[in-house]
Design a protein around this motif. Structure first.
Motif, PDB file in Angstrom:
ATOM      1  N   ILE A  31    -105.966  14.033 -55.487  1.00 50.36           N
ATOM      2  CA  ILE A  31    -105.609  12.659 -55.855  1.00 50.36           C
ATOM      3  C   ILE A  31    -106.870  11.935 -56.295  1.00 50.36           C
ATOM      4  O   ILE A  31    -107.844  11.879 -55.547  1.00 50.36           O
ATOM      5  N   ASN A  32    -106.859  11.411 -57.477  1.00 53.03           N
ATOM      6  CA  ASN A  32    -107.995  10.636 -57.967  1.00 53.03           C
ATOM      7  C   ASN A  32    -107.804   9.180 -57.561  1.00 53.03           C
ATOM      8  O   ASN A  32    -107.932   8.835 -56.410  1.00 53.03           O
ATOM      9  N   ALA A  33    -107.431   8.324 -58.464  1.00 50.62           N
ATOM     10  CA  ALA A  33    -107.247   6.911 -58.112  1.00 50.62           C
ATOM     11  C   ALA A  33    -105.914   6.684 -57.415  1.00 50.62           C
ATOM     12  O   ALA A  33    -104.926   7.360 -57.697  1.00 50.62           O
ATOM     13  N   MET A  34    -105.912   5.745 -56.490  1.00 51.48           N
ATOM     14  CA  MET A  34    -104.678   5.254 -55.879  1.00 51.48           C
ATOM     15  C   MET A  34    -104.705   3.739 -55.963  1.00 51.48           C
ATOM     16  O   MET A  34    -105.779   3.126 -56.048  1.00 51.48           O
ATOM     17  N   GLY A  35    -103.535   3.148 -55.931  1.00 48.90           N
ATOM     18  CA  GLY A  35    -103.528   1.695 -56.043  1.00 48.90           C
ATOM     19  C   GLY A  35    -102.190   1.089 -55.733  1.00 48.90           C
ATOM     20  O   GLY A  35    -101.222   1.786 -55.433  1.00 48.90           O
ATOM     21  N   TRP A  36    -102.174  -0.230 -55.804  1.00 49.47           N
ATOM     22  CA  TRP A  36    -100.958  -1.012 -55.587  1.00 49.47           C
ATOM     23  C   TRP A  36    -100.746  -1.942 -56.774  1.00 49.47           C
ATOM     24  O   TRP A  36    -101.689  -2.614 -57.220  1.00 49.47           O
ATOM     25  N   TYR A  37     -99.514  -1.956 -57.247  1.00 51.00           N
ATOM     26  CA  TYR A  37     -99.088  -2.889 -58.275  1.00 51.00           C
ATOM     27  C   TYR A  37     -97.973  -3.724 -57.667  1.00 51.00           C
ATOM     28  O   TYR A  37     -97.372  -3.351 -56.662  1.00 51.00           O
ATOM     29  N   ARG A  38     -97.690  -4.846 -58.309  1.00 55.20           N
ATOM     30  CA  ARG A  38     -96.559  -5.653 -57.855  1.00 55.20           C
ATOM     31  C   ARG A  38     -95.825  -6.242 -59.058  1.00 55.20           C
ATOM     32  O   ARG A  38     -96.408  -6.438 -60.121  1.00 55.20           O
ATOM     33  N   GLN A  39     -94.544  -6.496 -58.822  1.00 51.60           N
ATOM     34  CA  GLN A  39     -93.722  -7.091 -59.869  1.00 51.60           C
ATOM     35  C   GLN A  39     -92.835  -8.157 -59.249  1.00 51.60           C
ATOM     36  O   GLN A  39     -91.994  -7.853 -58.391  1.00 51.60           O
ATOM     37  N   ALA A  40     -93.034  -9.379 -59.691  1.00 49.75           N
ATOM     38  CA  ALA A  40     -92.211 -10.504 -59.248  1.00 49.75           C
ATOM     39  C   ALA A  40     -91.047 -10.674 -60.219  1.00 49.75           C
ATOM     40  O   ALA A  40     -91.139 -10.237 -61.375  1.00 49.75           O
ATOM     41  N   PRO A  41     -89.978 -11.299 -59.791  1.00 44.93           N
ATOM     42  CA  PRO A  41     -88.823 -11.501 -60.679  1.00 44.93           C
ATOM     43  C   PRO A  41     -89.214 -12.210 -61.965  1.00 44.93           C
ATOM     44  O   PRO A  41     -89.903 -13.231 -61.944  1.00 44.93           O
ATOM     45  N   GLY A  42     -88.809 -11.628 -63.090  1.00 47.70           N
ATOM     46  CA  GLY A  42     -89.093 -12.224 -64.383  1.00 47.70           C
ATOM     47  C   GLY A  42     -90.507 -12.040 -64.889  1.00 47.70           C
ATOM     48  O   GLY A  42     -90.867 -12.585 -65.938  1.00 47.70           O
ATOM     49  N   LYS A  43     -91.306 -11.276 -64.168  1.00 48.22           N
ATOM     50  CA  LYS A  43     -92.693 -11.064 -64.576  1.00 48.22           C
ATOM     51  C   LYS A  43     -92.971  -9.581 -64.778  1.00 48.22           C
ATOM     52  O   LYS A  43     -92.244  -8.727 -64.279  1.00 48.22           O
ATOM     53  N   GLN A  44     -94.061  -9.310 -65.491  1.00 52.15           N
ATOM     54  CA  GLN A  44     -94.468  -7.925 -65.697  1.00 52.15           C
ATOM     55  C   GLN A  44     -95.162  -7.376 -64.452  1.00 52.15           C
ATOM     56  O   GLN A  44     -95.716  -8.129 -63.651  1.00 52.15           O
ATOM     57  N   ARG A  45     -95.121  -6.064 -64.330  1.00 57.83           N
ATOM     58  CA  ARG A  45     -95.840  -5.415 -63.241  1.00 57.83           C
ATOM     59  C   ARG A  45     -97.331  -5.614 -63.453  1.00 57.83           C
ATOM     60  O   ARG A  45     -97.835  -5.451 -64.561  1.00 57.83           O
ATOM     61  N   GLU A  46     -98.050  -5.945 -62.376  1.00 57.61           N
ATOM     62  CA  GLU A  46     -99.483  -6.191 -62.477  1.00 57.61           C
ATOM     63  C   GLU A  46    -100.247  -5.418 -61.409  1.00 57.61           C
ATOM     64  O   GLU A  46     -99.719  -5.168 -60.315  1.00 57.61           O
ATOM     65  N   LEU A  47    -101.482  -5.072 -61.736  1.00 61.79           N
ATOM     66  CA  LEU A  47    -102.345  -4.403 -60.773  1.00 61.79           C
ATOM     67  C   LEU A  47    -102.762  -5.390 -59.694  1.00 61.79           C
ATOM     68  O   LEU A  47    -103.203  -6.499 -59.993  1.00 61.79           O
TER      69      LEU A  47
END
Length: 121
Positions: A31-47
């Motif tokens: 496994i190289n990079a790991m991370g968390w993204y989030r997506q709120a209603p009506g918005k794009q997924r963001e790092l």
């Protein structure tokens, strides 16, 4: 087959802390990079935050100083400690891993199923 399982979300009040976890399993070579993204209603997924295999981290400006990402390479697990949560942190949080599978030659992106974090009084 590779699987990422997110867990730890929930409904919390503003100002409190919450930790989400993500465990990767299956035919993983590295496994190289790991991370968390989030997506709120009506918005794009963001790092939200990312961490390399060597421990270097990167955060979105909106969470710097409040969130901390960490990983346990022996367990193929990544964590996101979220402190001083705000209503604007409400979103579905998705785990991400860039990894090589056993016998593979290229890195591919894998995603968890998402865990809901709701911050509300």
């Amino acid at each position: 087959q590779v699987q990422l399982v997110d867990s730890g979300g929930g409904l919390v009040q503003p100002g409190v802390s919450l930790r989400v976890s993500c465990a990767a399993s299956g035919s993983i070579f590295r496994i190289n990079a790991m991370g968390w993204y989030r997506q709120a209603p009506g918005k794009q997924r963001e790092l939200v935050a990312a961490i390399t295999s060597g421990g270097s981290t990167n955060y979105a400006d909106s969470v710097k100083g409040r969130f901390t990402i960490s990983r346990d390479n022996a367990k193929n697990t990544v964590y996101l400690q979220m402190n001083s949560l705000k209503p604007e942190d409400t979103a579905v949080y998705y785990c991400h891993a860039a990894l090589l599978v056993l016998g593979g030659f290229s890195e591919y992106d894998y995603w968890g199923q998402g865990t809901q974090v709701t911050v509300s009084s």
